[in-house]
Write an enzyme that holds these catalytic residues in place. Structure first.
Site, mmCIF file in Angstrom:
data_model
loop_
_atom_site.group_PDB
_atom_site.id
_atom_site.type_symbol
_atom_site.label_atom_id
_atom_site.label_comp_id
_atom_site.label_asym_id
_atom_site.label_seq_id
_atom_site.Cartn_x
_atom_site.Cartn_y
_atom_site.Cartn_z
ATOM 1 N N HIS A 82 -7.350 3.471 11.776
ATOM 2 C CA HIS A 82 -6.659 2.736 10.723
ATOM 3 C C HIS A 82 -7.552 1.294 10.455
ATOM 4 O O HIS A 82 -7.644 0.522 11.127
ATOM 5 C CB HIS A 82 -5.402 2.336 11.102
ATOM 6 C CG HIS A 82 -4.397 1.710 10.159
ATOM 7 N ND1 HIS A 82 -3.756 2.141 8.903
ATOM 8 C CD2 HIS A 82 -4.280 0.403 9.907
ATOM 9 C CE1 HIS A 82 -3.221 1.504 8.291
ATOM 10 N NE2 HIS A 82 -3.384 0.200 8.792
ATOM 11 N N ASP A 161 9.980 2.156 7.686
ATOM 12 C CA ASP A 161 8.960 1.382 7.286
ATOM 13 C C ASP A 161 8.772 1.375 5.820
ATOM 14 O O ASP A 161 8.442 0.570 5.296
ATOM 15 C CB ASP A 161 7.574 1.846 7.814
ATOM 16 C CG ASP A 161 6.446 1.018 7.508
ATOM 17 O OD1 ASP A 161 6.162 -0.370 7.451
ATOM 18 O OD2 ASP A 161 5.658 1.650 6.769
ATOM 19 N N ARG A 168 9.487 -5.988 2.054
ATOM 20 C CA ARG A 168 8.712 -7.188 2.499
ATOM 21 C C ARG A 168 7.725 -7.642 1.287
ATOM 22 O O ARG A 168 7.564 -8.635 1.087
ATOM 23 C CB ARG A 168 7.776 -6.949 3.470
ATOM 24 C CG ARG A 168 8.605 -7.021 4.857
ATOM 25 C CD ARG A 168 7.657 -6.145 6.094
ATOM 26 N NE ARG A 168 6.378 -6.765 6.061
ATOM 27 C CZ ARG A 168 5.261 -6.019 6.412
ATOM 28 N NH1 ARG A 168 5.418 -4.516 6.926
ATOM 29 N NH2 ARG A 168 4.120 -6.506 6.562
ATOM 30 N N SER A 183 4.813 -1.927 11.397
ATOM 31 C CA SER A 183 4.479 -1.338 10.068
ATOM 32 C C SER A 183 3.482 -0.289 10.507
ATOM 33 O O SER A 183 3.592 0.889 10.148
ATOM 34 C CB SER A 183 4.297 -2.175 8.773
ATOM 35 O OG SER A 183 4.027 -1.278 7.938
ATOM 36 N N LYS A 187 3.959 4.153 11.815
ATOM 37 C CA LYS A 187 3.320 5.382 11.118
ATOM 38 C C LYS A 187 2.298 5.865 12.012
ATOM 39 O O LYS A 187 2.196 7.155 12.261
ATOM 40 C CB LYS A 187 2.431 4.937 9.824
ATOM 41 C CG LYS A 187 3.879 4.522 9.032
ATOM 42 C CD LYS A 187 3.109 4.021 7.633
ATOM 43 C CE LYS A 187 2.539 2.334 7.734
ATOM 44 N NZ LYS A 187 2.691 1.452 6.843
#
Ligand code: URA
Length: 424
Positions: A82, A161, A168, A183, A187
């Site tokens: 990620h 999320d 947000r 967040s 995931k």
């Protein structure tokens, strides 16, 4: 549970208990806690932070707000990467098939671009027919067939999320380490993976503008993943200049194909191989010859081809091309000392390659190519880059944005390091 008592505790800097965090997130997910109370808690977290235990509890609560993929349904060692997001960051696209061709399984759930940072899903949708919204059965079949699949977040994965991230975005609570960590990790942990490599971007085109903040985020991400029983490593990498020589959806797909064809820009190739190496290490996947061999022998490219076909895409169809290509000439000769990621990202947004709001549509063809990199020599009149336009940009705003993007030194400039730190 009285929501305002929990908000009050965090507002006053008092640690929240596991049950309180879980109840709050469950209430927000089922709608019994309204947006205004969630916004108040997010702002209290923004100001007062969360410790490692609270951050892990928040991550678990958000992950458990939806379904978690049963790892037994996915073959082999499951590893993912990620990136916290940057300009020209197309690495996931060559990386997933590369690591899959080395023998790991990569079940990658990616995002769309928002603001100046691009999104893997938008880039993939430049390929004719590519569907990011596979059914669960199609997703598992693709993983079985190709070893990788790149899809969007489904309604079932971490719905808390999905709601909270949108909230947000409009309540100025995005740049909070516990909120970013929960967040991202909620995931990623819902993907049923064994191990994860994080690419934490640092610089003008990233959430984290300096190494101190990037280090804090990397540490918090690694600690949370480790607390959840996964092997996690984070690389902090430079985002003061864009990655590679292209910014824009179809242009970045072309550059990804160059990497898969064992060519392409040196920085993009280096980071792809470095992240692949770490994915194979954390996944304990033996790879004789290393990942570079899979670029050389064409197997990473053929895995990508296969994956695109499983997603309904046609890699032989022409990628979208913008109507106009305009060079941006340098006023003088010298060496590039600045190619600012933030300004170039803003310019790409103005061209129509990104979204200012989630509801905006994007133009896959537009963007920037042939970008000069820091340290490279340039002659007067030679282009800093080429702008690919379809005529919907505000030219004055575009040139005002690009004016401070590039700087030239009379003296030679050292290329900046790409990989700044590794946090294990
Ligand atoms: N990416 C995410 O998924 N969440 C954040 O909060 C920031 C980046």
């Amino acid at each position: 549970m009285i929501p305002q008592w929990i908000i009050e505790k965090k507002r006053d800097g008092i640690e929240l208990g596991t049950k309180e965090i879980r109840a709050f997130i469950a209430g927000y997910t089922d709608g019994s806690i309204p947006d205004y109370q969630m916004s108040a808690l997010a702002m209290a977290i923004y100001f007062n932070g969360m410790n490692a235990r609270e951050t892990a509890d928040l991550t678990v609560a958000m992950m458990e707000s939806g379904s978690v993929i049963n790892p037994a349904r996915i073959p082999g060692v499951k590893v993912d990467k990620h990136s916290t997001g940057g300009i020209g960051d197309k690495i996931s696209i060559p990386l997933a098939p590369l690591v899959a061709s080395c023998g790991a399984t990569v079940p990658m759930i990616s995002g769309r671009g928002l603001g100046i940072t691009g999104g893997t899903l938008d880039k993939l949708e430049s390929i004719t027919g590519y569907r990011v919204g596979l059914s669960e059965t199609e997703f598992f079949q693709t993983l079985q067939t190709c070893g990788c699949s790149m899809i969007g977040q489904t309604a079932e994965i971490a719905p808390a999320d999905k709601k909270l991230y949108a909230l947000r975005d409009v309540t100025a609570t995005v740049p909070s380490i516990p909120l970013i960590v929960s967040s991202i990790m909620s995931k990623k942990m819902a993907e049923g993976i064994d191990a994860l490599v994080l690419d934490v971007k640092c610089g003008s085109g990233a959430f984290m503008g300096n190494i101190k903040d990037a280090r804090k985020l990397a540490r918090a991400l690694v600690d949370t993943g480790t607390a959840m029983g996964k092997k996690v490593v984070a690389l902090i990498t430079d985002m003061n200049q864009p990655l590679g020589r292209t910014v824009g959806n179809a242009l970045e797909i072309q550059e990804s194909l160059d990497i898969l064809n064992d060519t392409g820009p040196a920085d993009t190739r280096l980071l792809t191989l470095e992240l692949a190496k770490h994915m194979l290490i954390v996944g304990r996947v033996p790879s004789p010859g290393g990942a570079a061999a899979k670029l050389q022998d064409g197997s990473a490219l053929s895995t990508f081809r296969q994956m695109v076909a499983c997603h309904g895409g046609d890699l032989d169809a022409k990628l979208p091309i913008a109507k106009n290509q305009a060079p941006l000439p340098s006023p003088k000769s010298g060496y590039i000392s600045k190619a600012d990621a933030d300004a170039i990202g803003r310019a790409s947004l103005l061209l129509g390659a990104g979204r200012a709001k989630t509801t905006d549509t994007i133009d896959h063809a537009v963007g920037i190519s042939d970008l000069k990199k820091i340290s490279e020599p340039i002659e007067a009149g030679e282009p800093f880059c080429i702008l690919h336009t379809n005529g919907h940009e505000d030219e004055a705003a575009l040139f005002k944005t690009l004016e401070p993007a590039f700087e030239i030194s009379n003296d030679p400039v050292e290329p900046p390091p790409l990989i700044l730190e590794i946090i294990e």
